[in-house]
Enzyme design. Structure first.
Site, mmCIF file in Angstrom:
data_model
loop_
_atom_site.group_PDB
_atom_site.id
_atom_site.type_symbol
_atom_site.label_atom_id
_atom_site.label_comp_id
_atom_site.label_asym_id
_atom_site.label_seq_id
_atom_site.Cartn_x
_atom_site.Cartn_y
_atom_site.Cartn_z
ATOM 1 N N TYR A 1 52.333 26.292 45.550
ATOM 2 C CA TYR A 1 52.350 27.481 44.681
ATOM 3 C C TYR A 1 52.954 28.661 45.438
ATOM 4 O O TYR A 1 53.781 29.405 44.915
ATOM 5 C CB TYR A 1 50.911 27.783 44.266
ATOM 6 C CG TYR A 1 50.717 28.911 43.299
ATOM 7 C CD1 TYR A 1 50.026 30.056 43.673
ATOM 8 C CD2 TYR A 1 51.185 28.833 41.989
ATOM 9 C CE1 TYR A 1 49.815 31.098 42.781
ATOM 10 C CE2 TYR A 1 50.976 29.867 41.083
ATOM 11 C CZ TYR A 1 50.290 30.993 41.500
ATOM 12 O OH TYR A 1 50.084 32.023 40.607
ATOM 13 N N GLY B 1 47.729 33.306 28.715
ATOM 14 C CA GLY B 1 46.905 33.139 29.917
ATOM 15 C C GLY B 1 46.026 34.355 30.158
ATOM 16 O O GLY B 1 46.135 35.366 29.464
ATOM 17 N N LYS C 1 56.262 30.914 44.463
ATOM 18 C CA LYS C 1 56.150 32.351 44.215
ATOM 19 C C LYS C 1 57.030 33.143 45.197
ATOM 20 O O LYS C 1 57.595 34.185 44.853
ATOM 21 C CB LYS C 1 54.688 32.785 44.321
ATOM 22 C CG LYS C 1 53.850 32.350 43.122
ATOM 23 C CD LYS C 1 54.364 32.996 41.832
ATOM 24 C CE LYS C 1 53.512 32.677 40.639
ATOM 25 N NZ LYS C 1 54.009 33.351 39.415
ATOM 26 N N VAL D 1 46.034 36.552 32.611
ATOM 27 C CA VAL D 1 46.811 37.738 32.980
ATOM 28 C C VAL D 1 47.652 38.207 31.794
ATOM 29 O O VAL D 1 47.683 39.403 31.471
ATOM 30 C CB VAL D 1 47.704 37.445 34.210
ATOM 31 C CG1 VAL D 1 48.664 38.607 34.471
ATOM 32 C CG2 VAL D 1 46.844 37.170 35.433
ATOM 33 N N GLY D 2 48.307 37.250 31.125
ATOM 34 C CA GLY D 2 49.166 37.618 29.990
ATOM 35 C C GLY D 2 48.396 38.331 28.890
ATOM 36 O O GLY D 2 48.859 39.327 28.322
ATOM 37 N N SER E 1 51.466 36.077 44.027
ATOM 38 C CA SER E 1 50.050 35.836 44.319
ATOM 39 C C SER E 1 49.820 36.057 45.802
ATOM 40 O O SER E 1 50.715 35.841 46.624
ATOM 41 C CB SER E 1 49.679 34.405 43.960
ATOM 42 O OG SER E 1 48.397 34.121 44.460
ATOM 43 N N SER E 2 48.596 36.431 46.156
ATOM 44 C CA SER E 2 48.315 36.764 47.561
ATOM 45 C C SER E 2 48.415 35.544 48.479
ATOM 46 O O SER E 2 48.482 35.686 49.698
ATOM 47 C CB SER E 2 46.911 37.368 47.667
ATOM 48 O OG SER E 2 45.950 36.420 47.236
ATOM 49 N N CYS E 3 48.451 34.345 47.890
ATOM 50 C CA CYS E 3 48.530 33.148 48.760
ATOM 51 C C CYS E 3 49.921 32.981 49.364
ATOM 52 O O CYS E 3 50.160 32.059 50.151
ATOM 53 C CB CYS E 3 48.130 31.906 47.991
ATOM 54 S SG CYS E 3 49.329 31.399 46.774
ATOM 55 N N PRO F 1 49.383 40.194 43.229
ATOM 56 C CA PRO F 1 47.961 40.384 42.940
ATOM 57 C C PRO F 1 47.072 39.601 43.904
ATOM 58 O O PRO F 1 47.472 38.537 44.382
ATOM 59 C CB PRO F 1 47.786 39.826 41.521
ATOM 60 C CG PRO F 1 49.143 39.502 41.022
ATOM 61 C CD PRO F 1 50.040 39.369 42.215
ATOM 62 N N THR F 2 45.889 40.097 44.151
ATOM 63 C CA THR F 2 44.860 39.378 44.895
ATOM 64 C C THR F 2 44.171 38.406 43.932
ATOM 65 O O THR F 2 44.629 38.204 42.820
ATOM 66 C CB THR F 2 43.848 40.375 45.486
ATOM 67 O OG1 THR F 2 42.954 39.677 46.354
ATOM 68 C CG2 THR F 2 43.021 41.047 44.390
ATOM 69 N N ASN F 3 43.047 37.792 44.372
ATOM 70 C CA ASN F 3 42.326 36.871 43.485
ATOM 71 C C ASN F 3 41.808 37.632 42.264
ATOM 72 O O ASN F 3 41.244 38.704 42.401
ATOM 73 C CB ASN F 3 41.152 36.221 44.222
ATOM 74 C CG ASN F 3 41.627 35.176 45.210
ATOM 75 O OD1 ASN F 3 42.533 35.440 46.001
ATOM 76 N ND2 ASN F 3 41.056 33.989 45.153
ATOM 77 N N TRP G 1 31.152 25.388 46.930
ATOM 78 C CA TRP G 1 32.147 24.678 47.722
ATOM 79 C C TRP G 1 32.373 25.361 49.070
ATOM 80 O O TRP G 1 32.370 26.595 49.156
ATOM 81 C CB TRP G 1 33.496 24.613 47.007
ATOM 82 C CG TRP G 1 33.473 23.871 45.706
ATOM 83 C CD1 TRP G 1 32.418 23.219 45.130
ATOM 84 C CD2 TRP G 1 34.590 23.724 44.814
ATOM 85 N NE1 TRP G 1 32.794 22.694 43.919
ATOM 86 C CE2 TRP G 1 34.130 22.965 43.718
ATOM 87 C CE3 TRP G 1 35.926 24.152 44.838
ATOM 88 C CZ2 TRP G 1 34.957 22.637 42.640
ATOM 89 C CZ3 TRP G 1 36.762 23.824 43.782
ATOM 90 C CH2 TRP G 1 36.277 23.070 42.707
ATOM 91 N N HIS H 1 39.472 28.797 39.487
ATOM 92 C CA HIS H 1 39.249 29.582 40.696
ATOM 93 C C HIS H 1 37.750 29.771 40.890
ATOM 94 O O HIS H 1 36.936 29.350 40.063
ATOM 95 C CB HIS H 1 39.955 30.934 40.574
ATOM 96 C CG HIS H 1 41.435 30.840 40.707
ATOM 97 N ND1 HIS H 1 42.277 30.851 39.616
ATOM 98 C CD2 HIS H 1 42.234 30.690 41.794
ATOM 99 C CE1 HIS H 1 43.531 30.731 40.037
ATOM 100 N NE2 HIS H 1 43.534 30.634 41.338
#
Ligand code: GFB
Length: 315
Positions: A140, A18, A144, A20-21, A111-113, A167-169, A206, A183
């Protein structure tokens, strides 16, 4: 300050294919450690027995969990089972197998969400569970939060040095550029690229363009993760961000400049805005001496160049 040296250690990066990976692999290749990875064909992380057998065979000393079912605002809202169930399975299997095979050190990526939709900004790590979540990515977020709590539980019950980064976006190379599931940054890059090639007069953005987002290049995240992996050891998660945000409208204008699209930006309020703002308080990470290195405009240009070279032919 705790120390978990990487030299001579076996470090497993779960989710190495991915965005990040791959950034973690690029960054860890600069360290004197042995990197362990497993493709989906080699190891299905949703299968507990397979994960336990792999961990017993490979015996990592440290584990970084970057494997997850991820996606943008529409993907989260349209596939709640995938985002809740797959992420719960992946994190429970990895954290439990790590603990059972004596893995000394584990870094879980959230994740920041996970933070409440409307909480004081910038968001401190102790704001967790202080209010209702943003509906579009609650699935999600719950998964998390559960992973974060499981790491805390293993610290308390078994004394394991398992920690969490928030992490943030993020954006960068090897991101998902599928317009339906991506995203905001890859979604806009691709749509403006296509519009430029077609000579379109406008591109739809959007939502209202009013929400604010903090964007961090994925190489900065990877660098922060390697610091945290070696030096952070506390129950509270650590926010990872650049400390500043901008509106989606401002971001779209920066993407338009990076792509060189000359058309207009038209806002489509029929699409969801999601969380109005989620700027992270990164003072605890900065206290560890870390700073981001990739400015947003430079990162957008580099990501667009990567997209043109590697992904645009699928357009
Ligand atoms: O990045 P994004 O999909 O997710 O959307 P979130 C951010 C904002 O960009 C929203 C707007 O207000 C979108 O309406 N936007 C404008 C677009 N144009 C586009 C576009 O072309 N594509 C996309 N995707 N958005 C995510 C969570 O929330 O945050 C994830 O869904 C994860 O699970 C991530 O937690 C960090 O930032 O709203």
């Amino acid at each position: 300050m705790s120390s978990f040296p990487l030299a001579g250690r076996r470090v497993y990066v779960a989710g190495h294919r991915g965005m990040v990976g791959r950034a973690l692999v690029r960054r860890l290749e600069r360290e004197p450690c042995t990197l362990l990875t497993a493709t989906r064909a080699e190891l299905d992380l949703t299968r507990q027995a397979a994960v336990e057998a792999w961990m017993r065979a490979e015996r990592p000393d440290l584990v970084v969990i970057a494997a997850a079912e991820v996606g943008g605002i529409l993907a989260n809202a349209s596939r709640p089972v995938d985002f809740l169930e797959r992420n719960l399975l992946i994190e429970i299997n990895l954290i439990r197998a790590a603990a059972e095979t004596g893995v000394r050190r584990l870094l879980f990526l959230g994740s920041s969400c996970i933070y409440p939709r409307d909480c004081p900004q910038p968001i401190r790590e102790d704001a967790l569970l202080s209010g209702p979540l943003e509906p579009t990515n609650q699935w999600y977020a719950i998964a998390k939060i559960a992973g974060l709590k499981l790491c805390q539980a293993y610290r308390r019950q078994h004394g394991l040095a398992y920690v969490t980064a928030m992490p943030t976006n993020l954006y960068g190379p090897f991101d998902n550029f599928d317009p339906a599931g991506s995203h905001v940054v890859p979604g806009l890059l691709r749509r403006m690229h296509e519009a430029k090639l077609r000579g379109d007069a406008a591109v739809a953005i959007w939502g209202t363009g009013r929400p604010r987002r903090e964007l961090l290049h994925v190489d900065d995240l990877a660098d922060a993760c390697v610091l945290l992996l070696q030096r952070y050891d506390d129950e509270l998660p650590v926010n990872v961000g650049c400390g500043e945000d901008l509106t989606i409208a401002e971001l779209a204008a920066l993407v338009r400049a990076a792509v060189g699209f000359a058309g207009e930006l038209v806002f489509d309020p029929s699409k969801p805005d999601g969380t109005p703002r989620k700027l992270l308080d990164v003072s605890r990470l900065r206290a560890l001496g870390w700073r981001p290195r990739v400015p947003l405009e430079e990162g957008l240009r580099a990501t667009y160049a990567w997209f043109r070279e590697h992904a645009a032919d699928g357009v």
